[in-house]
Motif scaffolding. Structure first.
Motif, PDB file in Angstrom:
ATOM      1  N   ASP A  34       0.830  -1.213   0.000  1.00 44.36           N
ATOM      2  CA  ASP A  34       0.000   0.000   0.000  1.00 44.36           C
ATOM      3  C   ASP A  34       0.860   1.257   0.000  1.00 44.36           C
ATOM      4  O   ASP A  34       0.565   2.230  -0.692  1.00 44.36           O
ATOM      5  CB  ASP A  34      -0.949   0.016   1.197  1.00 44.36           C
ATOM      6  CG  ASP A  34      -2.069  -1.000   1.068  1.00 44.36           C
ATOM      7  OD1 ASP A  34      -2.575  -1.186  -0.047  1.00 44.36           O
ATOM      8  OD2 ASP A  34      -2.428  -1.603   2.092  1.00 44.36           O
ATOM      9  N   THR A  38       1.181   4.358  -2.837  1.00 43.64           N
ATOM     10  CA  THR A  38       1.146   5.790  -2.510  1.00 43.64           C
ATOM     11  C   THR A  38       2.354   6.512  -3.099  1.00 43.64           C
ATOM     12  O   THR A  38       2.212   7.594  -3.691  1.00 43.64           O
ATOM     13  CB  THR A  38       1.087   5.988  -0.983  1.00 43.64           C
ATOM     14  OG1 THR A  38      -0.093   5.356  -0.484  1.00 43.64           O
ATOM     15  CG2 THR A  38       1.078   7.460  -0.613  1.00 43.64           C
ATOM     16  N   GLU A  41       1.872   6.796  -6.879  1.00 44.32           N
ATOM     17  CA  GLU A  41       0.925   7.865  -7.216  1.00 44.32           C
ATOM     18  C   GLU A  41       1.573   9.243  -7.079  1.00 44.32           C
ATOM     19  O   GLU A  41       1.396  10.107  -7.953  1.00 44.32           O
ATOM     20  CB  GLU A  41      -0.314   7.785  -6.315  1.00 44.32           C
ATOM     21  CG  GLU A  41      -1.195   6.598  -6.598  1.00 44.32           C
ATOM     22  CD  GLU A  41      -2.310   6.427  -5.574  1.00 44.32           C
ATOM     23  OE1 GLU A  41      -3.292   5.738  -5.898  1.00 44.32           O
ATOM     24  OE2 GLU A  41      -2.206   6.976  -4.443  1.00 44.32           O
ATOM     25  N   MET A  42       2.315   9.445  -6.014  1.00 49.27           N
ATOM     26  CA  MET A  42       2.960  10.750  -5.816  1.00 49.27           C
ATOM     27  C   MET A  42       3.980  11.040  -6.921  1.00 49.27           C
ATOM     28  O   MET A  42       4.066  12.163  -7.412  1.00 49.27           O
ATOM     29  CB  MET A  42       3.655  10.794  -4.444  1.00 49.27           C
ATOM     30  CG  MET A  42       2.682  10.857  -3.294  1.00 49.27           C
ATOM     31  SD  MET A  42       3.382  11.000  -1.619  1.00 49.27           S
ATOM     32  CE  MET A  42       4.978  10.306  -1.703  1.00 49.27           C
ATOM     33  N   LEU A  45       1.898  11.639 -10.333  1.00 49.90           N
ATOM     34  CA  LEU A  45       0.831  12.636 -10.331  1.00 49.90           C
ATOM     35  C   LEU A  45       1.104  13.834 -11.242  1.00 49.90           C
ATOM     36  O   LEU A  45       0.223  14.238 -11.998  1.00 49.90           O
ATOM     37  CB  LEU A  45       0.525  13.096  -8.906  1.00 49.90           C
ATOM     38  CG  LEU A  45      -0.726  13.962  -8.742  1.00 49.90           C
ATOM     39  CD1 LEU A  45      -1.969  13.215  -9.234  1.00 49.90           C
ATOM     40  CD2 LEU A  45      -0.910  14.362  -7.283  1.00 49.90           C
ATOM     41  N   SER A  48       0.152  12.837 -14.862  1.00 50.12           N
ATOM     42  CA  SER A  48      -0.997  11.950 -15.013  1.00 50.12           C
ATOM     43  C   SER A  48      -2.169  12.514 -15.808  1.00 50.12           C
ATOM     44  O   SER A  48      -2.985  11.751 -16.295  1.00 50.12           O
ATOM     45  CB  SER A  48      -1.498  11.525 -13.631  1.00 50.12           C
ATOM     46  OG  SER A  48      -1.996  12.656 -12.935  1.00 50.12           O
ATOM     47  N   ASN A  53      -2.401   6.254 -16.032  1.00 49.53           N
ATOM     48  CA  ASN A  53      -3.310   5.711 -15.039  1.00 49.53           C
ATOM     49  C   ASN A  53      -2.865   4.300 -14.703  1.00 49.53           C
ATOM     50  O   ASN A  53      -1.846   3.837 -15.238  1.00 49.53           O
ATOM     51  CB  ASN A  53      -4.759   5.747 -15.504  1.00 49.53           C
ATOM     52  CG  ASN A  53      -5.693   6.173 -14.379  1.00 49.53           C
ATOM     53  OD1 ASN A  53      -5.557   5.733 -13.243  1.00 49.53           O
ATOM     54  ND2 ASN A  53      -6.639   7.046 -14.695  1.00 49.53           N
ATOM     55  N   ARG A  56      -5.158  -1.553 -10.448  1.00 49.51           N
ATOM     56  CA  ARG A  56      -4.643  -2.282  -9.286  1.00 49.51           C
ATOM     57  C   ARG A  56      -5.225  -3.691  -9.337  1.00 49.51           C
ATOM     58  O   ARG A  56      -6.129  -4.065  -8.579  1.00 49.51           O
ATOM     59  CB  ARG A  56      -5.005  -1.567  -7.990  1.00 49.51           C
ATOM     60  CG  ARG A  56      -4.305  -2.184  -6.789  1.00 49.51           C
ATOM     61  CD  ARG A  56      -4.542  -1.446  -5.506  1.00 49.51           C
ATOM     62  NE  ARG A  56      -3.691  -2.011  -4.452  1.00 49.51           N
ATOM     63  CZ  ARG A  56      -3.650  -1.557  -3.223  1.00 49.51           C
ATOM     64  NH1 ARG A  56      -4.392  -0.522  -2.857  1.00 49.51           N
ATOM     65  NH2 ARG A  56      -2.849  -2.117  -2.334  1.00 49.51           N
ATOM     66  N   THR A  74      -9.195   6.031 -11.618  1.00 51.57           N
ATOM     67  CA  THR A  74      -8.689   5.898 -10.257  1.00 51.57           C
ATOM     68  C   THR A  74      -8.938   7.208  -9.528  1.00 51.57           C
ATOM     69  O   THR A  74      -9.072   8.262 -10.158  1.00 51.57           O
ATOM     70  CB  THR A  74      -7.175   5.585 -10.226  1.00 51.57           C
ATOM     71  OG1 THR A  74      -6.470   6.622 -10.897  1.00 51.57           O
ATOM     72  CG2 THR A  74      -6.872   4.243 -10.868  1.00 51.57           C
ATOM     73  N   GLU A  75      -9.008   7.119  -8.222  1.00 49.77           N
ATOM     74  CA  GLU A  75      -9.163   8.329  -7.406  1.00 49.77           C
ATOM     75  C   GLU A  75      -7.999   9.288  -7.648  1.00 49.77           C
ATOM     76  O   GLU A  75      -8.190  10.494  -7.749  1.00 49.77           O
ATOM     77  CB  GLU A  75      -9.213   7.949  -5.923  1.00 49.77           C
ATOM     78  CG  GLU A  75     -10.479   7.266  -5.496  1.00 49.77           C
ATOM     79  CD  GLU A  75     -11.620   8.243  -5.288  1.00 49.77           C
ATOM     80  OE1 GLU A  75     -11.386   9.355  -4.788  1.00 49.77           O
ATOM     81  OE2 GLU A  75     -12.757   7.883  -5.648  1.00 49.77           O
ATOM     82  N   ALA A  76      -6.807   8.748  -7.719  1.00 48.20           N
ATOM     83  CA  ALA A  76      -5.603   9.591  -7.824  1.00 48.20           C
ATOM     84  C   ALA A  76      -5.496  10.311  -9.163  1.00 48.20           C
ATOM     85  O   ALA A  76      -5.108  11.481  -9.211  1.00 48.20           O
ATOM     86  CB  ALA A  76      -4.353   8.744  -7.592  1.00 48.20           C
ATOM     87  N   PHE A  77      -5.833   9.636 -10.269  1.00 46.96           N
ATOM     88  CA  PHE A  77      -5.566  10.187 -11.599  1.00 46.96           C
ATOM     89  C   PHE A  77      -6.817  10.483 -12.423  1.00 46.96           C
ATOM     90  O   PHE A  77      -6.712  10.936 -13.554  1.00 46.96           O
ATOM     91  CB  PHE A  77      -4.668   9.239 -12.393  1.00 46.96           C
ATOM     92  CG  PHE A  77      -3.316   8.990 -11.773  1.00 46.96           C
ATOM     93  CD1 PHE A  77      -2.695   9.928 -10.963  1.00 46.96           C
ATOM     94  CD2 PHE A  77      -2.656   7.802 -12.002  1.00 46.96           C
ATOM     95  CE1 PHE A  77      -1.446   9.694 -10.397  1.00 46.96           C
ATOM     96  CE2 PHE A  77      -1.395   7.560 -11.443  1.00 46.96           C
ATOM     97  CZ  PHE A  77      -0.801   8.511 -10.642  1.00 46.96           C
TER      98      PHE A  77
END
Length: 171
Positions: A34, A38, A41-42, A45, A48, A53, A56, A74-77
């Motif tokens: 996990d 993270t 993603e950082m 970002l 992105s 994207n 998972r 995804t939530e992040a991108f």
């Protein structure tokens, strides 16, 4: 510019390599998947927006998703729409023979004629699963390969013809 889709389960269960000495599995057991997601993603970002994207998912499920749907959210991108074919396929997942063979089988049919398949860690000091899978792939599809070579520890394969019509499935 093309788009980048990363497929990784980011799961400790999928890190098990069954390496001969057990060293890789022992170190992997201390890894926080996990947290790795993270950090991933950082790092991506800033690049992105509609270009990067991820899914998972394990490779086989990721390939099924990619074949069925062109949008990845995804939530992040946010949402990224993909074309459905691949110019460069970079295999760098679980290094066991079974996992590497599955990765190649699931994704190679999506690589364009003239596209590249890169098998990372083809030469790996902790096992030969990627090398065995890469060698079998070359032997099976040599009539569709224009060139193949090793640089550093990676195997580079350029397809002269798409494998799409071969209905490639995991072995």
């Amino acid at each position: 510019m093309g788009k980048l889709l990363c497929v990784d389960p980011w799961s400790n269960a999928h890190l098990v390599q069954h390496d001969e000495t057990g060293l890789v599995d022992q170190v992997s057991a201390q890894f926080d998947a996990d947290e790795a997601l993270t950090v991933f993603e950082m790092n991506l970002l800033p690049y992105s927006h509609d270009h990067v994207n991820y899914l998972r998912l394990p490779s086989e499920l990721g390939a099924q998703h990619y074949r069925a749907r062109r949008d990845v959210h995804t939530e992040a991108f946010g949402t990224t729409r993909y074309q459905g074919s691949i110019a460069v396929l970079h295999i760098d997942g679980n290094h066991s023979y079974a996992a590497a063979s599955t990765d190649l089988a699931c994704w190679c049919g999506l690589v364009n004629a003239g596209g590249w398949i890169i098998v990372d860690d083809y030469l790996w000091p902790y096992g030969n699963g990627l090398q065995r899978a890469g060698n079998e792939f070359i032997a099976q599809y040599q009539s569709h390969i224009s060139t193949a070579f090793v640089m550093g520890s990676a195997l580079f394969i350029r397809l002269s013809h798409s494998l799409e019509e071969h209905n490639v499935t995991p072995q």
